[in-house]
Scaffold this active site. Structure first.
Site, PDB file in Angstrom:
ATOM      1  N   ASP A 193       0.765  -1.175   0.228  1.00  0.00           N
ATOM      2  CA  ASP A 193       0.046  -0.039  -0.170  1.00  0.00           C
ATOM      3  C   ASP A 193       0.815   1.078   0.049  1.00  0.00           C
ATOM      4  O   ASP A 193       1.824   1.259   0.792  1.00  0.00           O
ATOM      5  CB  ASP A 193      -0.748  -0.154   1.320  1.00  0.00           C
ATOM      6  CG  ASP A 193      -2.199  -0.741   1.118  1.00  0.00           C
ATOM      7  OD1 ASP A 193      -2.679  -1.074   0.023  1.00  0.00           O
ATOM      8  OD2 ASP A 193      -2.585  -1.532   2.000  1.00  0.00           O
ATOM      9  N   ALA A 205     -15.542  22.119   4.339  1.00  0.00           N
ATOM     10  CA  ALA A 205     -16.082  21.628   2.781  1.00  0.00           C
ATOM     11  C   ALA A 205     -16.603  22.650   1.845  1.00  0.00           C
ATOM     12  O   ALA A 205     -16.144  22.582   0.599  1.00  0.00           O
ATOM     13  CB  ALA A 205     -16.847  20.553   3.130  1.00  0.00           C
ATOM     14  N   ASP A 208      -5.969  -4.441   5.697  1.00  0.00           N
ATOM     15  CA  ASP A 208      -6.499  -4.224   6.997  1.00  0.00           C
ATOM     16  C   ASP A 208      -7.912  -4.214   6.977  1.00  0.00           C
ATOM     17  O   ASP A 208      -8.795  -4.665   7.941  1.00  0.00           O
ATOM     18  CB  ASP A 208      -6.018  -3.209   7.974  1.00  0.00           C
ATOM     19  CG  ASP A 208      -6.200  -1.737   6.928  1.00  0.00           C
ATOM     20  OD1 ASP A 208      -6.675  -1.679   5.984  1.00  0.00           O
ATOM     21  OD2 ASP A 208      -5.611  -0.722   7.401  1.00  0.00           O
TER      22      ASP A 208
END
Lengths: 671, 552
Positions: free
Chosen positions: A293, A363, A506
């Site tokens: 990853d 945002a 995970d």
């Protein structure tokens, strides 16, 4: 591990080694079982016709078996100590079982079934493995990971798994039990480190077959010798024949084989990785593709400021100082990295002036910044957001910079400023944020490449960004905008080409890929599904560890091969000690084969037997520690090991047997 | 020209000849076993025997075909030998006794050609030609077929089949052995080897008449060497002037012995698509051959035993027209290839020289070994090598892209166990019998060497005799017969099962982490493993025979 510590362990495990003299235990290792039979036979001979020589041989044959057992016992002993400390944490917990109607009842943790819901509050021990379905809590997992810093566990997402035996430090969570008592992670972990569930791995089985066949060859050679010796006029004593047999059969590797395997698992445990089977450790040595990853493994996981690019007419210092100002109160990693970069480029370290207010990122605005008391406003954010705020379009030069940074895989952060009293603001420049590749990764990947392992970076980034980071990190390939299905497809493709694949994961959506990979390392912080699917669990949840795991797998196989080679090569010298001793009376010319100049036939045979026993002890540290491994091509690794263990295996016993003979020949009745 | 110069020159000529045909013959053999075309004569054979040539066989079916074919061969050959008096051109000789015929049939079917009889005084022409010579072709073709099947095991990916035994057998015979044997026979006739169907009577100087046995010798001789068979038309084998009249025919025969086993390494490389792998295997073979040739030559030329020194040279048991060099070269070639033809008496070699040819066989007939059996033998040793030493690169062992797991190791372990067990058990039991010392031609260590040599030669399918020992007792006929048959068929079955297990696997791609098996390092390891395994197995027995004698 120091030798002194090892000696102490050996002493401590001696009773266990003696207990293992039970033939039912030894049957598992045919080579050692044959030595046991030989010991019994020589003991009988020593009782019926006692002599210094016969008794000495009998004693040393028993010691050979004991030394072999000792190697195994010491290897197991380390795991047992660890299992004991784990067991201590598995105290009898009382679970607060939550009924469907919301009422609580107290039941023993051992009575929990899969699907039960339990409540755990601060200070309580989680009664079993499960997933958090309600709430968020900090959990102390040091009992399992040895890491004292608490971790956050919360409902939903990939951080919902909790392990039985860990302690909740704050807040309250509701947990659905996912493993029945006796089958929890802790139980499995105890069984693993203790070695109770240890099965022979495929390569161990194949090697055992070779050792058995070698043993049979030598058994045939020795068993057919008496008629030949009789004809030659040199009838041979049973004790001598047994001594010859034991010296020839591969006792060294036979005695150390299981210790090597246990020690390999143990080395993994030491880096806080639990392998669910020895098979997985072996597979790790064979891995030829690593899926890594990007975030957390190859890069630090967050973008960091790399440089300041001022707009035309703005000095770099001004951009630097304003960018720093805008980020002083910004606690995001990006913000902190801007402050750090500014500092390294010579900005002063003054604090935010009094009266300044921090404007947080939302945002909606997609900007953050600061408003100073004098009316100066500073904003940083995406180019379009800053342009919107300023009400003007940035200059073409700035737009070019923004595009160029985006193309290279970085994130452009535009700094805009409206000075106090000014009618309109302006763009001061751009901060180049980028994924920073961890130090030393390129070297690691080069090493892996030299070992024939391809590294593949997995990232959710777009192909452009991915390529830039892949180039910088030096990975062989990358998988951009990767979905779990993409990962799965990539693994299948590699496996169809005959490659073994290792990966970490995970999340629950990683589970299929983890199960499909030959080595699937689940992060301990991950979900129960991921941990179930992988064949290893990394207690530290450090994806970089995949590289260590591969090295440990290789080291295990190398150690096994090295000691096998050494064991077989040893036989050459033993022949030169024993064969002249056996037949020199019938054919005096054979004394020319006594190249070591051993004192008497009896001292020669006894010295070979003693060397054969002592070499087991001498190699226990190597078996437990593993042969030194360094990343290099197969050819150079092989050349070195052939030299050390092949040629060394031929030469060392000549010296060893001679030395022992010098001592043994002083014994009356032998010398 | 001095002996040394002549000896070195003939070695040089031999090497040049082998080098010249290496590529064309090796590639021709590769085409033979991969071509999809059937010759007309082959189609006829398939039609007559009811073989469907395009059906691929599973390993089990392939192995059953080999074993069935071999056992039928034993029965048919026994019938011919026992009933030869009823056959034409029997030269009025009686049928062979039962156990001798078993021993002989086992011997020729197993490509061993151990002979417990004297050819010229025991067998008629029909038994020689229709019985023995037929097996000389077929047993050689079987060996090549098995080798090719093993190579297919390495080449094929996730495949349950190994080819068609009957096709491999037919093609090997028709396209490889027959043409070369024909040319070889013509060249031998040109060199003076006889080819007739009658005996001739000579008038000696003293006025008496002496009948000299004639026969179709050249045609037998060519395939005897080419198929690494070794069974002589005459008892004296290639020492007989009708079989091997001159230095020229001697060199030609050595060339015929070596040509297929050597060229098969090229076939191996071509079929694998890795020419360097073929060269690496050849390299290991040539290295061991060179060592062996040096030991035997030095022993025979220089290191004379006490007797030889008294006589002035180690010429006892050697033909004066060949001398020491050519005898040593022939001895190396014949024991290194499981041929077993002899142009000199190995019993009369110096202890070190005789030990040298004995060890040559003990290596397992892989230097370069029998036709086909040399290739599969050395590939099995290569598997053993990658298994022991390959672990030291930090990967589970693999060879040519195939993983060597417990199944493969089981076959390899049993393979490596079979021959030593047969040799040592045979020798051990024989030595335990009180009557054995009476059969020996010599006392002491040399007598023991004779027995050891007999079982080594039989179980390794060599067939050469040390001589000296009398092996016509039922005990020897049966035990050596069994050693030959089991020493042939058990390894073949194991090799085919091994090939099947390899063919089923996928292919592991080669990376920098793979142990390279075509480089000198691996060749060195392979040689080391072969020498150490052989040494460890036979050292005690050798110490009581050749070593004790040589050091005296």
């Amino acid at each position: 591990m120091t030798l002194r510590l090892l000696a102490a362990q050996a002493l401590q495990q001696l009773p266990e080694a003696l207990r293992k003299l039970d033939p039912r235990h030894l049957w598992r290792s045919p080579v050692m079982f044959l030595v046991w039979l030989g010991s019994v036979a020589t003991t009988v001979a020593a009782i019926t016709g006692p002599s210094v020589f016969t008794i000495s041989v009998a004693v040393w044959l028993w010691l050979t078996v004991v030394f072999g057992n000792l190697a195994e016992a010491v290897a197991e002993g380390r795991g047992k100590a660890q299992a004991a400390s784990l067991r201590a944490t598995r105290t009898d917990t009382v679970a607060r079982l939550l009924a469907d109607d919301g009422t609580e009842s107290r039941v023993p943790g051992t009575r929990l079934k899969v699907g039960d819901r339990v409540v755990v509050e601060a200070g309580e021990v989680i009664p079993g493995d499960g997933d958090v379905v309600e709430g968020i809590a900090s959990v102390d997992e040091s009992a399992i990971t040895g890491e004292s810093a608490p971790v956050i566990r919360e409902a939903g997402g990939d951080r919902s798994a909790v392990t039985g035996g860990t302690r909740v430090l704050s807040d309250r969570i509701v947990v659905t039990i996912t493993a029945a008592a006796g089958e929890t992670f802790l139980d499995r972990m105890i069984a693993l480190v203790e070695g109770t569930s240890r099965k022979k791995t495929p390569n161990e089985i194949a090697l055992s077959i070779l050792l058995v066949s070698l043993t049979l060859v030598f058994l045939t050679a020795v068993a057919t010798l008496p008629p030949m010796a009789d004809y030659a006029g040199a009838p041979q004593d049973l004790v001598v024949l047994v001594a010859l047999l034991v010296c020839l059969i591969p006792t060294t590797i036979g005695a150390l084989l299981s210790a090597i395997g246990i020690a390999g698992m143990d080395r993994l445990v030491r880096v806080n990785v639990l392998a669910m089977s020895g098979r997985a450790v072996e597979a790790a040595g064979d891995v030829s593709t690593l899926l890594l990853d990007k975030t957390g493994t190859i890069t630090y996981g967050n973008r960091q400021a790399a440089r300041f690019v001022p707009a035309p007419g703005v000095s770099e210092e001004r951009l630097r100082d304003v960018a720093r100002l805008s980020s002083l109160a910004d606690q995001t990693p990006e913000g902190r990295s801007i402050v750090e970069l500014a500092l390294t480029q010579g900005a002063d370290d003054r604090d935010l002036p009094a009266g300044a207010t921090f404007v947080e990122f939302t945002a909606q605005t997609r900007m953050s910044g600061v408003d100073l008391a004098d009316g100066t406003q500073v904003r940083k954010g995406a180019g379009s957001a800053v342009a919107g705020w300023l009400g003007t379009n940035p200059s073409p030069e700035v737009t070019d910079v923004v595009d160029e940074i985006a193309r290279s895989g970085g994130t452009p952060l535009v700094i805009g400023c409206i000075d106090a009293g000014a009618a309109e603001g302006r763009v001061l420049g751009v901060v180049h944020l980028k994924d920073v590749v961890k130090q030393g990764m390129r070297e690691r990947f080069d090493e892996l490449r030299s070992m024939g392992i391809r590294t593949v970076m997995i990232t959710g980034d777009n192909a452009l960004t991915a390529r830039a980071i892949a180039d910088e990190a030096g990975v062989d390939d990358f998988l951009a905008e990767a979905t779990p299905e993409d990962k799965m497809a990539y693994i299948r493709k590699e496996q169809e080409g005959g490659r073994l694949v290792a990966m970490t994961g995970d999340g629950t959506n990683d589970a299929p890929a983890l199960a499909a990979a030959d080595v699937g390392v689940a992060m301990n912080s991950g979900t129960a599904a991921a941990k179930e699917a992988g064949n290893m669990v990394d207690l530290d949840s450090d994806p970089t560890k995949l590289i260590d795991i591969v090295e440990i797998g290789k080291q295990l196989l190398i150690t096994r091969g090295a000691l096998t080679t050494f064991s077989i090569a040893n036989d050459v010298a033993k022949y030169f000690a024993i064969i002249p001793a056996m037949f020199v009376a019938a054919y005096p010319s054979l004394d020319k084969l006594n190249v070591m100049g051993l004192a008497t036939p009896q001292s020669a045979i006894l010295s070979a037997v003693i060397f054969n026993a002592l070499v087991i002890v001498g190699l226990i540290p190597l078996a437990l520690r593993g042969v030194r491994f360094r990343a290099a091509s197969a050819t150079s690794v092989l050349r070195r090991n052939i030299l050390v263990f092949g040629l060394g295996g031929i030469v060392v016993p000549f010296a060893g047997i001679k030395l022992i003979d010098l001592l043994v020949s002083t014994i009356p009745g032998i010398g | 020209m001095s002996d040394t110069a002549a000896g070195l020159l003939s070695i040089a000529v031999l090497v040049l000849l082998l080098a010249a045909v290496y590529v064309p013959l090796g590639d021709h053999m590769a085409r033979v076993y991969t071509s999809s075309r059937h010759l007309r004569v082959e189609r006829l054979v398939y039609r007559l025997s009811g073989v469907r040539p395009d059906v691929e066989q599973s390993p089990r079916s392939y192995a059953l075909s080999v074993v069935g074919f071999s056992l039928v061969g034993v029965v048919v050959l026994m019938a011919i030998l026992i009933g030869q008096s009823h056959l034409p051109m029997s030269r009025d000789l009686p049928g062979m006794p039962f156990w001798m015929s078993f021993n002989t049939a086992a011997s020729f079917v197993a490509n061993t050609n151990w002979q417990s009889y004297a050819g010229e005084s025991t067998l008629g022409f029909t038994a020689q030609m229709a019985g023995l010579a037929v097996q000389n072709f077929l047993s050689a073709a079987v060996g090549m077929a098995v080798a090719i099947a093993l190579v297919r095991g390495f080449v094929r990916v996730k495949d349950g089949t190994l080819g068609n035994f009957w096709v491999d057998l037919t093609r090997g015979t028709v396209r490889i052995l027959l043409p070369i044997a024909f040319v070889g026979a013509v060249l031998l006739i040109a060199g003076g080897v006889i080819q007739s169907f009658s005996d001739s009577t000579m008038h000696t100087l003293s006025g008496a008449d002496q009948v000299l046995t004639g026969g179709p010798v050249a045609s037998q001789e060519a395939i005897k060497e080419l198929g690494t068979n070794g069974g002589g038309f005459f008892n004296a084998n290639s020492a007989h002037p009708f079989e091997n009249p001159s230095g020229y025919t001697n060199l030609l025969e050595i060339f015929l012995i070596l040509v297929i086993p050597i060229a098969l390494t090229r076939t191996l490389g071509t079929l694998l698509g890795r020419r360097r792998q073929g060269l690496a295997v050849l390299g290991a073979m040539v290295f061991l051959m060179a060592v062996s040739l040096t030991v035997v030559t030095v022993a025979e030329v220089g290191g004379h035993s006490a007797t030889a020194q008294a006589a002035g040279a180690a010429m006892e048991g050697k033909e004066t027209r060949f001398g020491e060099w050519a005898s040593a070269l022939f001895g190396m070639a014949t024991t290194g290839t499981s041929t077993g033809a002899v142009n000199s008496a190995h019993d009369s070699f110096t202890p070190a020289g005789g030990g040298g040819v004995l060890v040559n066989m003990m290596l397992g007939e892989i230097t370069p070994g029998g036709v086909g059996s040399g290739i599969y033998g050395i590939l099995v040793m290569a598997i053993l090598t990658v298994f022991v030493a390959g672990l030291m690169v930090g990967r589970t062992p693999e060879l040519l892209g195939k993983k060597i797991g417990s199944r493969q190791m089981t076959y390899v372990a049993l393979y490596t166990l079979t021959t030593p067990a047969l040799v040592l058990l045979g020798t051990g039991v024989a030595m335990a019998l009180g009557a054995t010392p009476d059969t020996m031609g010599n006392p002491g260590g040399h007598g023991f060497s004779e027995v050891l040599y007999a079982y080594t030669s039989g179980a390794n399918n060599n067939g050469s005799a040390f001589g000296g020992i009398t092996v016509t007792s039922t005990f020897f006929q049966v035990t050596i017969g069994l050693a030959m048959l089991l020493g042939r068929l058990i390894p073949i079955v194991l090799v085919l099962l091994l090939a099947g297990s390899l063919a089923q696997q996928g292919k592991v791609p080669e990376t920098a982490g793979t142990l390279p098996t075509h480089k000198p390092l691996f060749v060195g390891m392979l040689v080391g493993v072969i020498l150490i395994m052989t040494g460890l197995t036979y050292f005690p027995a050798l110490a009581l025979g050749p070593i004790a004698e040589a050091l005296a």
